[in-house]
Scaffold this motif. Structure first.
Motif, PDB file in Angstrom:
ATOM      1  N   CYS A 161       0.840  -1.190   0.000  1.00  0.00           N
ATOM      2  CA  CYS A 161       0.000   0.000   0.000  1.00  0.00           C
ATOM      3  C   CYS A 161       0.880   1.248   0.000  1.00  0.00           C
ATOM      4  CB  CYS A 161      -0.908   0.013   1.235  1.00  0.00           C
ATOM      5  SG  CYS A 161       0.028  -0.048   2.780  1.00  0.00           S
ATOM      6  N   SER A 162       0.302   2.343  -0.445  1.00  0.00           N
ATOM      7  CA  SER A 162       0.995   3.633  -0.426  1.00  0.00           C
ATOM      8  C   SER A 162      -0.048   4.704  -0.167  1.00  0.00           C
ATOM      9  CB  SER A 162       1.705   3.897  -1.747  1.00  0.00           C
ATOM     10  OG  SER A 162       2.297   5.178  -1.740  1.00  0.00           O
ATOM     11  N   ARG A 163       0.253   5.615   0.755  1.00  0.00           N
ATOM     12  CA  ARG A 163      -0.757   6.588   1.191  1.00  0.00           C
ATOM     13  C   ARG A 163      -0.684   7.910   0.451  1.00  0.00           C
ATOM     14  NH1 ARG A 163      -2.435   7.281   7.549  1.00  0.00           N
ATOM     15  NH2 ARG A 163      -4.440   8.300   7.187  1.00  0.00           N
ATOM     16  N   GLN A 167       5.155   8.241  -2.729  1.00  0.00           N
ATOM     17  CA  GLN A 167       5.590   7.457  -1.566  1.00  0.00           C
ATOM     18  C   GLN A 167       5.775   6.002  -1.985  1.00  0.00           C
ATOM     19  OE1 GLN A 167       2.756   6.300   1.727  1.00  0.00           O
ATOM     20  NE2 GLN A 167       3.974   7.820   2.851  1.00  0.00           N
ATOM     21  N   PRO A 168       6.896   5.362  -1.620  1.00  0.00           N
ATOM     22  CA  PRO A 168       7.077   3.960  -1.974  1.00  0.00           C
ATOM     23  C   PRO A 168       6.078   3.082  -1.231  1.00  0.00           C
ATOM     24  CG  PRO A 168       8.818   4.685  -0.490  1.00  0.00           C
ATOM     25  CD  PRO A 168       8.058   5.912  -0.881  1.00  0.00           C
ATOM     26  N   SER A 169       5.821   1.919  -1.795  1.00  0.00           N
ATOM     27  CA  SER A 169       4.873   1.003  -1.161  1.00  0.00           C
ATOM     28  C   SER A 169       5.421   0.489   0.158  1.00  0.00           C
ATOM     29  CB  SER A 169       4.567  -0.176  -2.091  1.00  0.00           C
ATOM     30  OG  SER A 169       3.823   0.245  -3.202  1.00  0.00           O
ATOM     31  N   THR A 170       4.514   0.306   1.103  1.00  0.00           N
ATOM     32  CA  THR A 170       4.843  -0.318   2.374  1.00  0.00           C
ATOM     33  C   THR A 170       3.851  -1.449   2.594  1.00  0.00           C
ATOM     34  OG1 THR A 170       5.260   0.097   4.724  1.00  0.00           O
ATOM     35  CG2 THR A 170       3.390   1.247   3.735  1.00  0.00           C
ATOM     36  N   TRP A 190      -3.715   1.674   7.809  1.00  0.00           N
ATOM     37  CA  TRP A 190      -2.447   2.354   7.607  1.00  0.00           C
ATOM     38  C   TRP A 190      -1.533   2.124   8.812  1.00  0.00           C
ATOM     39  CZ3 TRP A 190      -2.100   3.504   2.787  1.00  0.00           C
ATOM     40  CH2 TRP A 190      -3.187   3.980   2.064  1.00  0.00           C
ATOM     41  N   GLN A 235      -3.599   7.397  -3.368  1.00  0.00           N
ATOM     42  CA  GLN A 235      -3.313   6.156  -2.639  1.00  0.00           C
ATOM     43  C   GLN A 235      -3.313   4.956  -3.589  1.00  0.00           C
ATOM     44  OE1 GLN A 235      -6.350   6.054   0.389  1.00  0.00           O
ATOM     45  NE2 GLN A 235      -5.544   7.852   1.447  1.00  0.00           N
TER      46      GLN A 235
END
Length: 247
Positions: A161-163, A167-170, A190, A235
């Motif tokens: 996911c990415s918010r 932003q890189p995926s986490t 999140w 997102q």
């Protein structure tokens, strides 16, 4: 409907009355010889009300919520959690029944949705809480799935996911409530708090929940290699189709 005729709790768990904790938090205790309590209260604007209940792993809990404001809901937080809930009323309704996986203090948090809170609306409510030593008797979901113990989800996992844009995926925790025929609600939590709910209908991505804080709620989805690649504004989510559809 909250189950009745439950076996009485041990004397350690049962107490004489419902009392108050320090501050705005209320401690739920049952009268001697009883295993349920009905509480009434109110919230207004951005205020919330917490009800703290001590319970043991292996017990079951039932919560039935009756608000007078349709924008009023409750969440259930497990022991040690400040913001991540195991039940979110705004997406799952006004009844929670589950087997508890942890021993400790569970928090039932009553609140108004942001649209009502910013108008400083008020909500009066009744909250019936019941707990028993045994497993919760809850029918399977419409999809015929069992529940993950201690949750209201049919399955849980972690998803990329990415918010925010750039932003890189986490990795985000996620849980699904399946309704059958390829319809499901996937809640993505999140890592820094909050969540996003993704809706699926007949095996297709159908949209996401929104709030007044959302600037861009444009959604899109493609399916690739067994994944739903979903965008909600900036997102991004990668949701396995097996999570939505089941095995």
């Amino acid at each position: 409907m909250v189950a009745r005729n439950l076996v009485l709790l041990t004397a350690l768990t049962l107490s004489a009355q419902v009392g108050f904790a320090d501050g705005a938090q209320q401690v739920v205790r049952f009268r001697a010889g009883e295993s349920s309590a009905t509480l009434s209260g109110s919230v207004a604007g951005y205020d919330s009300k917490d009800y703290r209940l001590g319970a043991r792993a292996g017990q079951s809990i039932s919560v039935l919520f009756k608000p007078r404001n349709p924008s009023c809901y409750f969440n259930v937080l497990p022991p040690g959690s400040k913001d991540v809930a195991i039940f979110i009323g705004s997406t799952s309704g006004n009844e929670f029944i589950a087997n508890l996986a942890q021993t400790g203090d569970y928090v039932i948090r009553v609140y108004l949705m942001r649209n009502a809170a910013r108008r400083n609306e008020k909500c009066r409510f009744a909250l019936t809480v019941e707990i028993s030593p045994g497993a919760a008797r809850k029918a399977p979901s419409a999809a015929g799935d069992a529940l993950v113990p201690g949750t209201n989800f049919n399955a849980t996992t972690e998803v990329p996911c990415s918010r925010a844009a750039g932003q890189p995926s986490t990795s985000c925790k996620a849980g699904v409530v399946r309704h059958g025929n390829g319809s499901a609600d996937v809640t993505v939590f999140w890592p820094d708090g909050g969540n996003r709910v993704l809706f699926f209908k007949e095996g297709q991505f159908a949209g996401a929940d929104t709030s007044s804080a959302d600037v861009d709620t444009h959604t899109s989805s493609i399916t690739e290699n067994g994944l739903y690649l979903i965008r909600v504004g900036a997102q991004r989510f990668e949701i396995p189709d097996v999570l939505v559809l089941g095995d």
